[in-house]
Enzyme design. Sequence first.
Site, PDB file in Angstrom:
ATOM      1  N   ARG A 370       0.837  -1.203   0.000  1.00 48.20           N
ATOM      2  CA  ARG A 370       0.000   0.000   0.000  1.00 48.20           C
ATOM      3  C   ARG A 370       0.880   1.264   0.000  1.00 48.20           C
ATOM      4  O   ARG A 370       2.076   1.201   0.263  1.00 48.20           O
ATOM      5  CB  ARG A 370      -0.890   0.009   1.234  1.00 48.20           C
ATOM      6  CG  ARG A 370      -1.827  -1.185   1.364  1.00 48.20           C
ATOM      7  CD  ARG A 370      -2.424  -1.267   2.753  1.00 48.20           C
ATOM      8  NE  ARG A 370      -1.378  -1.441   3.774  1.00 48.20           N
ATOM      9  CZ  ARG A 370      -1.621  -1.583   5.066  1.00 48.20           C
ATOM     10  NH1 ARG A 370      -2.892  -1.595   5.501  1.00 48.20           N
ATOM     11  NH2 ARG A 370      -0.624  -1.723   5.938  1.00 48.20           N
ATOM     12  N   GLU A 381      20.748  -8.518  -3.247  1.00 47.46           N
ATOM     13  CA  GLU A 381      19.444  -9.072  -3.614  1.00 47.46           C
ATOM     14  C   GLU A 381      18.477  -9.040  -2.447  1.00 47.46           C
ATOM     15  O   GLU A 381      17.474  -9.766  -2.443  1.00 47.46           O
ATOM     16  CB  GLU A 381      19.613 -10.517  -4.117  1.00 47.46           C
ATOM     17  CG  GLU A 381      20.033 -11.534  -3.076  1.00 47.46           C
ATOM     18  CD  GLU A 381      21.538 -11.611  -2.855  1.00 47.46           C
ATOM     19  OE1 GLU A 381      22.001 -12.624  -2.337  1.00 47.46           O
ATOM     20  OE2 GLU A 381      22.250 -10.630  -3.216  1.00 47.46           O
TER      21      GLU A 381
END
Length: 472
Positions: A370, A381
């Site tokens: 959100r 990574e």
Amino acid sequence: MEHNEAFDLSGISLKSLLQNAHIGVVIHRWDTSIVYANPTAIKLLRLTYDQIIGKDAKDPKWQFIDESGRSLQIEEYPVCKVKRFKSPLSNEVLGLDDSSSQNITWFNVNAYHEMDQGEGFIVVTFMDITDQKSMFSFRNVLEKSDDVVIVTEADDIEAPLGPKIVYVNDAFEKLTGYSREEVIGETPRILQGKHTDKTAIKRIKQSLTDKKPIRETILNYSKTGHPYWLEMNIFPLKNKFGQVTHFAAIERDITEMIYHAEQLEKRNKDLKEMKHNLQVLVEEKTQKLRVANKKLEQLAYYDPLTNLPNRRSFIDQAEKQVSACTRNHYTLVTGLLDVDNFKLINDTHGHDIGDKVLQHISRQLEIIFRQEDIYGRIGGEEFAFSIVIEDGKHAKYIGERICQEIEEQPIMTSDKNINITVSIGMCINYPETFPTTLNEAIKKADLCLYKAKNNGKNCVITTDDDQCTPAA
């Protein structure tokens, strides 16, 4: 009155002539006493008829001065001179110093001995030359003035001939190039040209018609056609009877001032244009600076490969979120995400594909999280996130959804598809577990991530799971 009746005026016509004459006429007996004064004489001497008849030269009220301002002795009075030298007096100038007035009245006086029965009479005639005398006394002032002075008649102001010039000073000749002889009898209109303001000319004419003063700034032309600017003050001149007989104009050459004003206006215009150009330049530079600052901010707080917040930015925002959850008793999930077998992908397919994998995962995170959630790439990574949830039991579901979304979206290459999986470790802080720090939460999440890697990868381990509980 009886003295006047004793003197015979030789007929009605002579009496009428004297009574209506515009010069003063006074007739003295040989003893200098006055036996007759015409109305003009009474008016000029500022006396009544009864005050003047019978008065002689010795009367202390007489106060005469010569042109130098020296008070005359009695024997120097015109009537006394004629009596003394027994010869006529011609065009003698003297002034009447009347204590009742601050002004001196100047007269041009003639006198002679009129023989009759006995010793005869002495006739004194005089005319008021105060105007000429006053003008003459100011001539040097006018001639030496740096301002132009013009005097015109007031009786005829209509074009093309009026008003006629009757006087100009030296400054006029110097400025215009015209001599006195050339302009006397001419009209000031000869100084006007095609660029002379027509509305100003109309205002001047109206003021002359109304016999009122006026101030104007006007453009005139010299004899050679050279233009010059004048600031002029025109006002009516009145005679002693209050009648406007002439107009005087005092004019100042303001050509240089107008030139400097025009130069100043031009400079102000140039400065305004320069200011505008400078403002445009500043705005352009400011915009470029904003862009540069935004780029610097991007470099300082965002990962250039994935365009996600970097480690520094993530920690700054996540620490604020930890503080907010501590105050408001929210449940906070801090997670670490690591790409499975990333070294193998780089070694097998190259670093370009490895970069695409990291970018692909970043896009997936942007879709899943959100707007109020905090996430970023914190190195290699490895990604991190910090989210507020209502129920900590839902945390693992969120992590599993992330794993599933990434696994279901393989990387498309030119020759094959590359499947990607990730492992996630989560620290769940419930309201009752606060206060805590971001550093503590990351350490716990990292421990869970380590367990997920050892548990076969492509899975989610949280602090609620038994296997992530630290050993006693």
